[in-house]
Design an enzyme around this catalytic site. Structure first.
Site, PDB file in Angstrom:
ATOM      1  N   HIS A 182      10.677  23.888  20.122  1.00 22.28           N
ATOM      2  CA  HIS A 182      11.517  24.262  18.992  1.00 22.28           C
ATOM      3  C   HIS A 182      12.102  23.040  18.291  1.00 22.28           C
ATOM      4  O   HIS A 182      12.400  23.102  17.092  1.00 22.28           O
ATOM      5  CB  HIS A 182      12.629  25.205  19.458  1.00 22.28           C
ATOM      6  CG  HIS A 182      12.164  26.607  19.672  1.00 22.28           C
ATOM      7  ND1 HIS A 182      12.916  27.702  19.328  1.00 22.28           N
ATOM      8  CD2 HIS A 182      10.997  27.092  20.176  1.00 22.28           C
ATOM      9  CE1 HIS A 182      12.231  28.808  19.625  1.00 22.28           C
ATOM     10  NE2 HIS A 182      11.075  28.455  20.142  1.00 22.28           N
TER      11      HIS A 182
ATOM     12  N   HIS B 175       2.766  30.131  26.155  1.00 21.46           N
ATOM     13  CA  HIS B 175       3.100  31.392  26.808  1.00 21.46           C
ATOM     14  C   HIS B 175       2.460  31.533  28.183  1.00 21.46           C
ATOM     15  O   HIS B 175       2.594  32.585  28.815  1.00 21.46           O
ATOM     16  CB  HIS B 175       2.704  32.554  25.906  1.00 21.46           C
ATOM     17  CG  HIS B 175       3.564  32.669  24.684  1.00 21.46           C
ATOM     18  ND1 HIS B 175       3.399  33.643  23.719  1.00 21.46           N
ATOM     19  CD2 HIS B 175       4.619  31.913  24.267  1.00 21.46           C
ATOM     20  CE1 HIS B 175       4.296  33.469  22.764  1.00 21.46           C
ATOM     21  NE2 HIS B 175       5.044  32.423  23.075  1.00 21.46           N
TER      22      HIS B 175
END
Length: 765
Positions: free
Chosen positions: A102, A291
């Site tokens: 992020h 993920h």
């Protein structure tokens, strides 16, 4: 703060302009009264006065670190679970991967802004975006490492290196790491992140609607940045944004607007990741790779979560999103509202994410927090261990943005490729992660540390190292004479040099004169660079280069890149002398020439401005829906110019006849080609009046007040230097009777600064 001298002032702050109690209900400030005012002060952000370590040589300090010990310290911390914020699966690795992702993922290719380069995740608005929920906890966990290494390790480098260490402890082979990021010391007030109509609350609790009558207490949240419906394949994302929703890094994991539609999500993903300079394979690698680790958190409804860090109470000490449920963390953690893990082994690198995505059918369900997520239809699908409750097993989870990879035909092909070749997938994710975390670093000359890969990657805009002997002062004098005797005009030489260097943008350290990409596609044929004239200049300089290099014995050479800059310097010296103010223009050799094969044309084409006030260029078909002078301010900021540098460069370029189309807008002189202060003398004179040529007020006539005759023409990017109060005061310095000498001196200094912006091979940044 209280003024005891006047009881009526009780509770008021004596520092005028300070807002008490937040934006709502406070008196209007300068930008509320005059919203169209050009905020020239944005050029003066992040000054040394704000940096407590401005006296430190970061490169020198970083290189003294015991790098392997640093990595050992980070890896030890990652498996040392803390009571105040316990690690999922007793491993902070996945949490830190998210923090790094992020931090870097705000990068966007349109203007090079965002990215991990300055650790902007520490400041508003990024630190309080809902998508960054609980990254504040990750940085607090890292404080012992930062505390130990102090000035030798920036937050920006630490946050990226921690992501690498996190992947490595989960058995993923990272591609490399380059340090050298310098921290910012104040919020970035210049980057346009889109309409930030947000009340600081979680999306589920914020009101969605229109921005109402200008009052901050009526702002809204989660506005889509699309023109058109989510299912419309022709819809467009507002330029230059990368994220499809406000306060998110990429896309809404529940689908555009939370609609739960995988194909709509795939379209949003493709556009968003393309804006981040990622192709389909890199996009799938990043999503599927990321993920493979960790879980998402959604055990508590959004209405119970406290405000983001910037709105948190004083006693929270800068940490936001306080959770009153249970312990407030661990099994009660709330981040984006989606709950669960993608794989049975959330702290190990494997291909289970893709295996599970394609092996099973998935159906919608709602998380405890009310978010849309997906669960296997087959009750016999594998389970995943609970992150905090020993012996408990949970259902696997997928997001709408995961199902999108299976639904979209092109993404599906990439997924199947990775499914059939796990080693290939590993390399693809490794390289995509490296690109993600280093995309805004600029040339490899800036990279520090022992783990910098030797391979030159196309997205790094590689420029060959200089291995030849450099020209000396005698050579430079000879070359200047040859250039000025070639028949090339001052205007043409200045235009070529400026066009070569001024494409640089400090946001991601791309562009600049080094490499001579001005002679290559796509920069060579940009309309704003006067391509016909430019190539005449380049051909003449190539002849001079060839003759000079052939005349040298040994290893001495001059590159085309150096000659382009030197030609501009020689032309400016002539222009200054012709104006009666002789001066020597600095020149630093050592640039080299890159090749077309080492130039990613599609990626480099993003450096072309849609508007460039330095050349009075504005593409109305592509441009932003804002006045050209605001884009001009942005261009100046990307060149790291302050207000005087910006002003003096424009005044000099105008009298040197640098408009891209040879128009005379702003050429306020009867002697173009001479470096005079005539631009400022006309601009500040009351002998003229400025009359718009049309209702759009893009072009103006400069008319003699007495006769009414039009003497000159101008654009908004000319008049702003007489209209804006801050810029006009600078212009008056150069337009004064004693301003000529200062003007020439300051123009040459600012010119040299721009010519050297990309010279990381000789400067410390």
């Amino acid at each position: 703060m209280k003024n005891n001298d006047n009881p009526e002032d009780s509770g008021k702050c004596p520092f005028r302009g300070t807002r008490i109690g937040g934006a709502a209900g406070t008196p209007p400030q300068i930008d509320d009264w005059w919203p169209n005012r050009l905020q020239v002060e944005l050029l003066h952000q992040d000054q040394p006065a704000a940096n407590p370590m401005s006296d430190e040589n970061y490169k020198e300090a970083f290189n003294k670190i015991d790098f392997q010990q640093l990595k050992q310290d980070i890896k030890a911390l990652l498996v040392d679970s803390k009571e105040w914020w316990p690690a999922d699966y007793k491993n902070y690795g996945p949490q830190m991967v998210r923090m790094t992702w992020h931090a870097a993922g705000t990068y966007r290719i349109a203007d090079g802004r965002g990215g991990a380069g300055q650790a902007m995740q520490r400041f508003a608005p990024i630190n309080s975006w809902w998508d960054n929920g609980n990254t504040d906890k990750s940085r607090r966990l890292l404080w012992p490492i930062k505390q130990k290494y102090g000035a030798a390790l920036s937050w920006a480098d630490l946050m990226v290196l921690t992501g690498n260490c996190a992947l490595e402890i989960m058995n993923f082979p990272t591609y490399g790491f380059g340090g050298g990021r310098r921290d910012a010391w104040e919020p970035d007030r210049s980057t346009y992140w889109g309409p930030e109509f947000w009340d600081g609350k979680p999306f589920k609790e914020s009101k969605v609607g229109e921005y109402s009558d200008g009052h901050p207490d009526k702002m809204v949240t989660q506005t889509l940045r699309w023109k058109g419906e989510p299912s419309d394949e022709n819809r467009d994302l507002e330029n230059p944004l990368g994220a499809t929703h406000q306060a998110l890094i990429y896309v809404n994991p529940e689908g555009p607007g939370g609609n739960g539609k995988p194909l709509d999500s795939a379209r949003a993903i493709r556009e968003s990741f393309k804006r981040m300079a990622m192709d389909d394979e890199e996009t799938v690698a990043l999503i599927a790779g990321g993920h493979a680790f960790g879980k998402s958190h959604g055990m508590v409804t959004a209405d119970k979560i406290g405000p983001a860090p910037e709105a948190a109470p004083l006693q929270a000490m800068g940490m936001g999103w306080q959770n009153p449920e249970g312990t407030g963390f661990g099994q009660y953690t709330m981040t984006n509202g989606i709950e669960g893990s993608w794989t049975p082994n959330p702290t190990q690198w494997d291909n289970d994410y893709l295996i599970n995505l394609f092996k099973f059918e998935w159906k919608n369900k709602e998380s405890l927090a009310g978010a849309i997520q997906w669960t296997p239809v087959d009750s016999n699908a594998p389970k995943t261990p609970d992150a905090h409750r020993e012996g408990m097993m949970d259902d696997l989870m997928m997001m709408t943005s995961d199902i999108a990879l299976k639904a979209d035909p092109e993404y599906r092909k990439v997924c199947e490729k990775f499914l059939n070749d796990f080693d290939y997938f590993t390399v693809a994710f490794s390289k995509a992660w490296y690109k993600l975390t280093h995309r805004d670093m600029g040339p490899k000359d800036r990279y520090l540390g022992p783990e910098v890969p030797k391979e030159d990657l196309l997205w790094q805009d590689p420029v060959p190292a200089c291995h030849h002997e450099l020209v000396n002062d005698t050579d430079i004098a000879v070359l200047k004479n040859q250039i000025l005797s070639s028949g090339l005009s001052v205007s043409a030489l200045v235009s070529a040099a400026w066009s070569s260097a001024a494409v640089y943008r400090h946001s991601d350290k791309r562009g600049g004169a080094n490499g001579a990409r001005i002679a290559l596609e796509p920069q060579n044929n940009w309309e704003m660079n006067r391509p016909s004239e430019l190539n005449k200049v380049l051909n003449t300089l190539r002849t001079i280069q060839s003759d000079f290099n052939a005349s040298q014995s040994g290893n001495k050479e001059v590159s085309l890149a150096d000659l382009v800059v030197l030609g501009g310097c020689a032309a400016i010296e002539k222009a200054a002398k012709d104006a009666g103010t002789p001066i020597s223009v600095p020149f630093t050799p050592g640039r080299t020439d890159t090749t077309q094969e080492l130039t990613d044309v599609e990626s480099f084409d993003w450096l072309k401005p849609v508007s460039d006030g330095f050349k009075n260029y504005h593409n109305d078909k592509i441009g932003y829906n804002v006045p050209s002078e605001r884009i001009f301010l942005d261009r100046a900021q990307l060149l790291t110019l302050n207000a005087p540098e910006w002003t003096v460069l424009v005044g000099g370029l105008r009298v040197l006849d640098q408009n891209y189309d040879y128009a005379k807008h702003g050429v306020f002189t009867q002697r173009p080609g001479e470096l005079s202060n005539d631009f400022f003398r006309v601009l500040t004179s009351m002998d003229y009046e400025w009359v718009p040529q049309g209702e759009n007020e893009m072009l103006f006539n400069v008319n003699d007040r007495k006769s009414g005759a039009t003497k000159y023409t101008a654009t908004r990017c000319d008049l702003i230097f007489g209209s804006n109060a801050q810029l006009r005061n600078v212009a008056e310095v150069y337009g004064a009777d004693d301003g000529q000498e200062r003007f020439v001196k300051d123009f040459v200094a600012a010119w040299d600064k721009v010519m050297m912006l990309d010279r990381y091979d000789v400067k410390d940044d």
